[in-house]
Motif scaffolding. Sequence first.
Motif, PDB file in Angstrom:
ATOM      1  N   GLU A 163       0.850  -1.186   0.000  1.00 43.24           N
ATOM      2  CA  GLU A 163       0.000   0.000   0.000  1.00 43.24           C
ATOM      3  C   GLU A 163       0.891   1.243   0.000  1.00 43.24           C
ATOM      4  OE1 GLU A 163      -3.274   1.855   3.022  1.00 43.24           O
ATOM      5  OE2 GLU A 163      -3.358  -0.321   2.662  1.00 43.24           O
ATOM      6  N   GLY A 164       0.568   2.192  -0.878  1.00 41.05           N
ATOM      7  CA  GLY A 164       1.344   3.419  -0.994  1.00 41.05           C
ATOM      8  C   GLY A 164       2.362   3.391  -2.117  1.00 41.05           C
ATOM      9  N   ASP A 165       2.649   2.201  -2.675  1.00 43.53           N
ATOM     10  CA  ASP A 165       3.609   2.102  -3.777  1.00 43.53           C
ATOM     11  C   ASP A 165       3.020   2.677  -5.062  1.00 43.53           C
ATOM     12  OD1 ASP A 165       5.424   0.786  -2.163  1.00 43.53           O
ATOM     13  OD2 ASP A 165       5.112  -1.196  -3.064  1.00 43.53           O
ATOM     14  N   TRP A 166       3.864   3.354  -5.818  1.00 45.20           N
ATOM     15  CA  TRP A 166       3.490   3.799  -7.159  1.00 45.20           C
ATOM     16  C   TRP A 166       3.796   2.666  -8.119  1.00 45.20           C
ATOM     17  CZ3 TRP A 166       0.857   8.072  -8.414  1.00 45.20           C
ATOM     18  CH2 TRP A 166       0.767   9.082  -7.445  1.00 45.20           C
ATOM     19  N   VAL A 167       2.885   2.440  -9.069  1.00 51.46           N
ATOM     20  CA  VAL A 167       3.048   1.363 -10.047  1.00 51.46           C
ATOM     21  C   VAL A 167       2.590   1.841 -11.419  1.00 51.46           C
ATOM     22  CG1 VAL A 167       2.791  -0.528  -8.374  1.00 51.46           C
ATOM     23  CG2 VAL A 167       0.759   0.413  -9.498  1.00 51.46           C
ATOM     24  N   MET A 168       3.036   1.115 -12.420  1.00 51.33           N
ATOM     25  CA  MET A 168       2.563   1.332 -13.789  1.00 51.33           C
ATOM     26  C   MET A 168       1.647   0.165 -14.139  1.00 51.33           C
ATOM     27  SD  MET A 168       3.568   4.126 -15.220  1.00 51.33           S
ATOM     28  CE  MET A 168       3.221   3.800 -16.935  1.00 51.33           C
ATOM     29  N   HIS A 169       0.404   0.473 -14.487  1.00 48.23           N
ATOM     30  CA  HIS A 169      -0.542  -0.539 -14.953  1.00 48.23           C
ATOM     31  C   HIS A 169      -0.373  -0.662 -16.463  1.00 48.23           C
ATOM     32  CE1 HIS A 169      -4.387  -2.316 -16.141  1.00 48.23           C
ATOM     33  NE2 HIS A 169      -4.396  -2.839 -14.929  1.00 48.23           N
ATOM     34  N   CYS A 170      -0.389  -1.885 -16.973  1.00 50.26           N
ATOM     35  CA  CYS A 170      -0.096  -2.120 -18.392  1.00 50.26           C
ATOM     36  C   CYS A 170      -1.067  -1.422 -19.339  1.00 50.26           C
ATOM     37  CB  CYS A 170      -0.069  -3.612 -18.681  1.00 50.26           C
ATOM     38  SG  CYS A 170      -1.659  -4.432 -18.436  1.00 50.26           S
ATOM     39  N   THR A 171      -2.283  -1.160 -18.909  1.00 44.25           N
ATOM     40  CA  THR A 171      -3.273  -0.520 -19.775  1.00 44.25           C
ATOM     41  C   THR A 171      -3.529   0.931 -19.396  1.00 44.25           C
ATOM     42  OG1 THR A 171      -4.379  -2.637 -20.102  1.00 44.25           O
ATOM     43  CG2 THR A 171      -5.652  -0.668 -20.639  1.00 44.25           C
ATOM     44  N   LYS A 220       3.058  -8.825 -15.907  1.00 41.05           N
ATOM     45  CA  LYS A 220       2.645  -8.229 -17.183  1.00 41.05           C
ATOM     46  C   LYS A 220       1.602  -7.137 -16.964  1.00 41.05           C
ATOM     47  CE  LYS A 220       3.944 -11.891 -20.162  1.00 41.05           C
ATOM     48  NZ  LYS A 220       4.819 -11.512 -21.202  1.00 41.05           N
ATOM     49  N   ARG A 221       1.002  -7.108 -15.785  1.00 39.72           N
ATOM     50  CA  ARG A 221      -0.044  -6.123 -15.481  1.00 39.72           C
ATOM     51  C   ARG A 221       0.475  -4.923 -14.709  1.00 39.72           C
ATOM     52  NH1 ARG A 221      -3.551 -11.001 -13.682  1.00 39.72           N
ATOM     53  NH2 ARG A 221      -4.768 -11.407 -15.564  1.00 39.72           N
ATOM     54  N   LEU A 222       1.366  -5.157 -13.760  1.00 40.31           N
ATOM     55  CA  LEU A 222       1.898  -4.092 -12.912  1.00 40.31           C
ATOM     56  C   LEU A 222       3.414  -4.165 -12.871  1.00 40.31           C
ATOM     57  CD1 LEU A 222      -0.272  -4.099  -9.626  1.00 40.31           C
ATOM     58  CD2 LEU A 222      -0.456  -2.562 -11.582  1.00 40.31           C
ATOM     59  N   ARG A 223       4.019  -3.003 -12.819  1.00 41.24           N
ATOM     60  CA  ARG A 223       5.467  -2.926 -12.631  1.00 41.24           C
ATOM     61  C   ARG A 223       5.779  -1.633 -11.892  1.00 41.24           C
ATOM     62  NH1 ARG A 223       7.484   0.950 -16.035  1.00 41.24           N
ATOM     63  NH2 ARG A 223       6.307   1.354 -17.942  1.00 41.24           N
ATOM     64  N   ALA A 224       6.955  -1.588 -11.328  1.00 35.61           N
ATOM     65  CA  ALA A 224       7.414  -0.359 -10.690  1.00 35.61           C
ATOM     66  C   ALA A 224       7.713   0.661 -11.785  1.00 35.61           C
ATOM     67  CB  ALA A 224       8.668  -0.628  -9.870  1.00 35.61           C
ATOM     68  N   PRO A 225       7.499   1.942 -11.526  1.00 35.31           N
ATOM     69  CA  PRO A 225       7.855   2.964 -12.525  1.00 35.31           C
ATOM     70  C   PRO A 225       9.356   2.918 -12.823  1.00 35.31           C
ATOM     71  CG  PRO A 225       6.473   3.913 -10.811  1.00 35.31           C
ATOM     72  CD  PRO A 225       6.873   2.533 -10.347  1.00 35.31           C
ATOM     73  N   GLN A 264       2.466  -5.799 -24.944  1.00 39.34           N
ATOM     74  CA  GLN A 264       2.098  -6.864 -24.014  1.00 39.34           C
ATOM     75  C   GLN A 264       3.039  -6.994 -22.820  1.00 39.34           C
ATOM     76  OE1 GLN A 264       1.527 -10.525 -26.148  1.00 39.34           O
ATOM     77  NE2 GLN A 264      -0.521  -9.930 -26.805  1.00 39.34           N
ATOM     78  N   ASP A 265       4.291  -6.635 -22.970  1.00 39.91           N
ATOM     79  CA  ASP A 265       5.221  -6.785 -21.850  1.00 39.91           C
ATOM     80  C   ASP A 265       5.096  -5.655 -20.830  1.00 39.91           C
ATOM     81  OD1 ASP A 265       6.575  -4.612 -22.965  1.00 39.91           O
ATOM     82  OD2 ASP A 265       8.250  -5.822 -23.693  1.00 39.91           O
ATOM     83  N   GLY A 266       4.384  -4.571 -21.185  1.00 40.98           N
ATOM     84  CA  GLY A 266       4.135  -3.482 -20.249  1.00 40.98           C
ATOM     85  C   GLY A 266       5.336  -2.603 -19.938  1.00 40.98           C
TER      86      GLY A 266
END
Length: 167
Positions: A5-13, A54-59, A95-97
């Motif tokens: 909780e509180g982490d910033w992430v990049m969503h693939c879409t 493939k859905r979430l990754r760290a910025p 697709q790899d995000g």
Amino acid sequence: MNFREGDWVMHCTYGLGKIIRVEERTIYGPQMLYYAVQIGDMTVWVPSDDRLEKRLRAPTRGDKFQSLRDILSGSGETLPADRHERKEMLSEWLQDGRAESLCRVIRSLASYQQVRSLNDNDQVLMKRTQHALIAEWGHSLAITTAQAEHEMHLLLVSNASPQKSKA
């Protein structure tokens, strides 16, 4: 990948968001861990399953952005003239995000646009991809989205050589 909780992430879409909650839920099958990601005024529930990477990754870290700038200022890859083939190719790239894939799509569409008009799907994809990259860029380098957008535009026009489309 263990996000908190509180982490910033990049969503693939949908792009840059913040994890606002982590909880066990039952949605479409057995109970599992889900991440609630706040992206703008929308909350997306992302399952922690074998497709999470493939859905979430760290910025992307700020020091990695030079390689992204190089992609944007480089030559675009040749895209097929056929809209179905082009849509399929661009979807595969995304697709790899990864941030590199966002840049690859943006650069190639920008080059393609020098030769042919973008269709509605191309325009929507370009806008969505640019929005995601600009948000990540601003976050990672601690600059405004306007600054990130301006720099991206400068990089794209620095090598605005048209590509030949595949027939």
